[in-house]
Each structure stands twice: as structure tokens, then as C-alpha cells.
Motif scaffolding. Sequence first.
Motif, PDB file in Angstrom:
ATOM      1  N   ASN A  53      21.378 -26.971 -37.475  1.00  0.00           N
ATOM      2  CA  ASN A  53      22.208 -25.760 -37.384  1.00  0.00           C
ATOM      3  C   ASN A  53      23.707 -26.034 -37.397  1.00  0.00           C
ATOM      4  O   ASN A  53      24.495 -25.097 -37.364  1.00  0.00           O
ATOM      5  CB  ASN A  53      21.855 -25.001 -36.105  1.00  0.00           C
ATOM      6  CG  ASN A  53      20.425 -24.555 -36.086  1.00  0.00           C
ATOM      7  OD1 ASN A  53      19.854 -24.188 -37.100  1.00  0.00           O
ATOM      8  ND2 ASN A  53      19.811 -24.601 -34.917  1.00  0.00           N
ATOM      9  N   TYR A  54      24.116 -27.295 -37.430  1.00  0.00           N
ATOM     10  CA  TYR A  54      25.542 -27.615 -37.306  1.00  0.00           C
ATOM     11  C   TYR A  54      26.412 -26.900 -38.341  1.00  0.00           C
ATOM     12  O   TYR A  54      27.465 -26.360 -38.012  1.00  0.00           O
ATOM     13  CB  TYR A  54      25.778 -29.121 -37.409  1.00  0.00           C
ATOM     14  CG  TYR A  54      25.394 -29.917 -36.186  1.00  0.00           C
ATOM     15  CD1 TYR A  54      25.129 -29.323 -34.957  1.00  0.00           C
ATOM     16  CD2 TYR A  54      25.299 -31.297 -36.266  1.00  0.00           C
ATOM     17  CE1 TYR A  54      24.784 -30.076 -33.853  1.00  0.00           C
ATOM     18  CE2 TYR A  54      24.951 -32.058 -35.164  1.00  0.00           C
ATOM     19  CZ  TYR A  54      24.706 -31.440 -33.959  1.00  0.00           C
ATOM     20  OH  TYR A  54      24.370 -32.196 -32.864  1.00  0.00           O
ATOM     21  N   PHE A  63      20.560 -22.914 -29.893  1.00  0.00           N
ATOM     22  CA  PHE A  63      20.435 -23.360 -31.275  1.00  0.00           C
ATOM     23  C   PHE A  63      21.530 -24.360 -31.652  1.00  0.00           C
ATOM     24  O   PHE A  63      21.389 -25.105 -32.617  1.00  0.00           O
ATOM     25  CB  PHE A  63      20.488 -22.168 -32.242  1.00  0.00           C
ATOM     26  CG  PHE A  63      19.195 -21.421 -32.358  1.00  0.00           C
ATOM     27  CD1 PHE A  63      18.158 -21.927 -33.124  1.00  0.00           C
ATOM     28  CD2 PHE A  63      19.016 -20.214 -31.710  1.00  0.00           C
ATOM     29  CE1 PHE A  63      16.953 -21.241 -33.238  1.00  0.00           C
ATOM     30  CE2 PHE A  63      17.825 -19.512 -31.821  1.00  0.00           C
ATOM     31  CZ  PHE A  63      16.789 -20.035 -32.588  1.00  0.00           C
ATOM     32  N   CYS A  71      12.963 -20.564 -33.766  1.00  0.00           N
ATOM     33  CA  CYS A  71      13.470 -19.559 -34.681  1.00  0.00           C
ATOM     34  C   CYS A  71      12.292 -18.855 -35.329  1.00  0.00           C
ATOM     35  O   CYS A  71      11.352 -19.510 -35.771  1.00  0.00           O
ATOM     36  CB  CYS A  71      14.321 -20.240 -35.744  1.00  0.00           C
ATOM     37  SG  CYS A  71      14.987 -19.123 -36.974  1.00  0.00           S
ATOM     38  N   ASP A 114      21.002 -28.380 -32.237  1.00  0.00           N
ATOM     39  CA  ASP A 114      20.152 -28.874 -33.318  1.00  0.00           C
ATOM     40  C   ASP A 114      20.994 -29.222 -34.548  1.00  0.00           C
ATOM     41  O   ASP A 114      21.659 -28.351 -35.111  1.00  0.00           O
ATOM     42  CB  ASP A 114      19.128 -27.786 -33.673  1.00  0.00           C
ATOM     43  CG  ASP A 114      18.098 -28.229 -34.686  1.00  0.00           C
ATOM     44  OD1 ASP A 114      18.251 -29.304 -35.308  1.00  0.00           O
ATOM     45  OD2 ASP A 114      17.103 -27.490 -34.853  1.00  0.00           O
ATOM     46  N   LEU A 124      20.228 -16.484 -37.399  1.00  0.00           N
ATOM     47  CA  LEU A 124      21.399 -16.755 -36.568  1.00  0.00           C
ATOM     48  C   LEU A 124      22.522 -15.762 -36.865  1.00  0.00           C
ATOM     49  O   LEU A 124      23.205 -15.295 -35.947  1.00  0.00           O
ATOM     50  CB  LEU A 124      21.863 -18.197 -36.762  1.00  0.00           C
ATOM     51  CG  LEU A 124      20.863 -19.259 -36.291  1.00  0.00           C
ATOM     52  CD1 LEU A 124      21.328 -20.651 -36.698  1.00  0.00           C
ATOM     53  CD2 LEU A 124      20.634 -19.178 -34.797  1.00  0.00           C
ATOM     54  N   PHE A 128      25.905 -24.132 -39.994  1.00  0.00           N
ATOM     55  CA  PHE A 128      26.007 -22.703 -39.708  1.00  0.00           C
ATOM     56  C   PHE A 128      26.915 -22.461 -38.505  1.00  0.00           C
ATOM     57  O   PHE A 128      27.707 -21.521 -38.486  1.00  0.00           O
ATOM     58  CB  PHE A 128      24.635 -22.080 -39.458  1.00  0.00           C
ATOM     59  CG  PHE A 128      24.715 -20.603 -39.241  1.00  0.00           C
ATOM     60  CD1 PHE A 128      24.824 -19.739 -40.311  1.00  0.00           C
ATOM     61  CD2 PHE A 128      24.734 -20.082 -37.954  1.00  0.00           C
ATOM     62  CE1 PHE A 128      24.931 -18.368 -40.111  1.00  0.00           C
ATOM     63  CE2 PHE A 128      24.841 -18.714 -37.752  1.00  0.00           C
ATOM     64  CZ  PHE A 128      24.934 -17.851 -38.824  1.00  0.00           C
ATOM     65  N   MET A 129      26.809 -23.307 -37.495  1.00  0.00           N
ATOM     66  CA  MET A 129      27.675 -23.171 -36.315  1.00  0.00           C
ATOM     67  C   MET A 129      29.136 -23.260 -36.737  1.00  0.00           C
ATOM     68  O   MET A 129      29.974 -22.497 -36.269  1.00  0.00           O
ATOM     69  CB  MET A 129      27.355 -24.255 -35.277  1.00  0.00           C
ATOM     70  CG  MET A 129      25.991 -24.127 -34.650  1.00  0.00           C
ATOM     71  SD  MET A 129      25.835 -22.626 -33.648  1.00  0.00           S
ATOM     72  CE  MET A 129      24.105 -22.303 -33.792  1.00  0.00           C
ATOM     73  N   LEU A 147      22.198 -18.377 -28.856  1.00  0.00           N
ATOM     74  CA  LEU A 147      22.959 -19.123 -29.861  1.00  0.00           C
ATOM     75  C   LEU A 147      23.310 -20.519 -29.355  1.00  0.00           C
ATOM     76  O   LEU A 147      23.258 -21.493 -30.102  1.00  0.00           O
ATOM     77  CB  LEU A 147      24.228 -18.354 -30.247  1.00  0.00           C
ATOM     78  CG  LEU A 147      24.012 -17.122 -31.120  1.00  0.00           C
ATOM     79  CD1 LEU A 147      25.273 -16.273 -31.173  1.00  0.00           C
ATOM     80  CD2 LEU A 147      23.572 -17.517 -32.525  1.00  0.00           C
ATOM     81  N   ARG A 172      16.495 -19.299 -41.312  1.00  0.00           N
ATOM     82  CA  ARG A 172      17.192 -19.577 -40.055  1.00  0.00           C
ATOM     83  C   ARG A 172      18.640 -19.094 -40.074  1.00  0.00           C
ATOM     84  O   ARG A 172      19.097 -18.468 -39.125  1.00  0.00           O
ATOM     85  CB  ARG A 172      17.143 -21.066 -39.740  1.00  0.00           C
ATOM     86  CG  ARG A 172      17.729 -21.357 -38.357  1.00  0.00           C
ATOM     87  CD  ARG A 172      17.668 -22.807 -37.999  1.00  0.00           C
ATOM     88  NE  ARG A 172      16.294 -23.250 -37.936  1.00  0.00           N
ATOM     89  CZ  ARG A 172      15.867 -24.216 -37.160  1.00  0.00           C
ATOM     90  NH1 ARG A 172      16.704 -24.850 -36.385  1.00  0.00           N
ATOM     91  NH2 ARG A 172      14.618 -24.579 -37.165  1.00  0.00           N
ATOM     92  N   ASP A 173      19.367 -19.385 -41.171  1.00  0.00           N
ATOM     93  CA  ASP A 173      20.763 -18.940 -41.228  1.00  0.00           C
ATOM     94  C   ASP A 173      20.868 -17.423 -41.074  1.00  0.00           C
ATOM     95  O   ASP A 173      21.762 -16.926 -40.395  1.00  0.00           O
ATOM     96  CB  ASP A 173      21.430 -19.366 -42.536  1.00  0.00           C
ATOM     97  CG  ASP A 173      21.771 -20.843 -42.566  1.00  0.00           C
ATOM     98  OD1 ASP A 173      21.531 -21.535 -41.546  1.00  0.00           O
ATOM     99  OD2 ASP A 173      22.278 -21.311 -43.595  1.00  0.00           O
ATOM    100  N   SER A 212      27.493 -28.048 -29.587  1.00  0.00           N
ATOM    101  CA  SER A 212      27.963 -28.159 -30.968  1.00  0.00           C
ATOM    102  C   SER A 212      28.822 -29.391 -31.207  1.00  0.00           C
ATOM    103  O   SER A 212      28.870 -29.911 -32.320  1.00  0.00           O
ATOM    104  CB  SER A 212      28.801 -26.931 -31.347  1.00  0.00           C
ATOM    105  OG  SER A 212      28.044 -25.768 -31.296  1.00  0.00           O
TER     106      SER A 212
END
Length: 156
Positions: free
Chosen positions: A81-82, A75, A36, A78, A49, A84-85, A72, A45-46, A115
Motif C-alpha cells: 500500500n505504500y 493498511f 481488504c 503494508d 482505500l 497509494f499512501m 487506514l 485495493r486502491d 508509513s
Amino acid sequence: MEQILLGRSDVAGWGAFIKNPVNKNDYLGEYTGASCPAGRSGTPRDQYLQDLVTQFQNATNEESKEKIVANLANFAYDPFNYAFMRQVVLELFLDCITEPNEKLVEFGIGGICNSCEDPANSLIITQSGGIPLVVQCLWSLVRNTISISEAIVISS
């Protein structure tokens, strides 16, 4: 370290290629996953994304959409990032697997697979009607899409 070039691959979209001949076991470099640009550009990062999601929503070119969803999906594995996903990207992945574009389906199912290691993400995928959509991917003509779909169904 050898010079590595990026370009279109006859096998799978984009690839890395060595400019000069190399011998077996030569050190070529190290790939540590997608990075990133946060820090270099100052973008958290958020936000980065979210910018990718916005680029996808505004894209009119299918190839651009494919590249963004693939990015995406990289990412999505990770744990950082969960959350945000869950908030933004899972819905996009689910939408992608209903598209006629097989590349979007492949990358969307890959993002879902990456995810769903997180129980909260798995729950959202399930509650959003994702399991029947994933099962539908088992009839894809793309072997990778089928393999990823099988892995998701088996782990459900």
C-alpha cells in the motif's frame, strides 16, 4: 474455535471478546491483520482505500472519522500500500495530527509511523513539514500518541 464477539471496550475503543469462559493456552483463532474486501466485492485495493478516504472527507461524525483513520493506519504498514499512501493518505494523516480530536491525532500519528518505514513515504512526510507536526505530538495528553511520536522522531 470459540465464538468471538466485537464490541466497545472500556480500555481502548473497540475490542474482541470471548463469549464463553476459556482456559489458558486454548486456541481462540488467529488474527492476520486488517483485510481488504477486494475480491469479495470485486473492488481493487486502491479503490477500496480511496473509498475510505472519501468516506472520511464526507463524514460529519467524529467517531466515524476516527474509525476510518484507524482503518487506514492499519493498511499503512503494508508495503503493498505504500504507493497509494504516498498519493492520497499521507496528507490526510498529517492533517489529522493537527486536529483537536485526540483520537484523530493518535490514529494519524500511527498511520505516519506505519508509513514511514518506506523511504519515499518518509521523504514526503519530511518535505510536507511533517517533522515539526510530529514533534508537536510529543506534548499530547495521550500516552500512545507520545510513544509513537518518540519512535518517529528517534528514527528520523
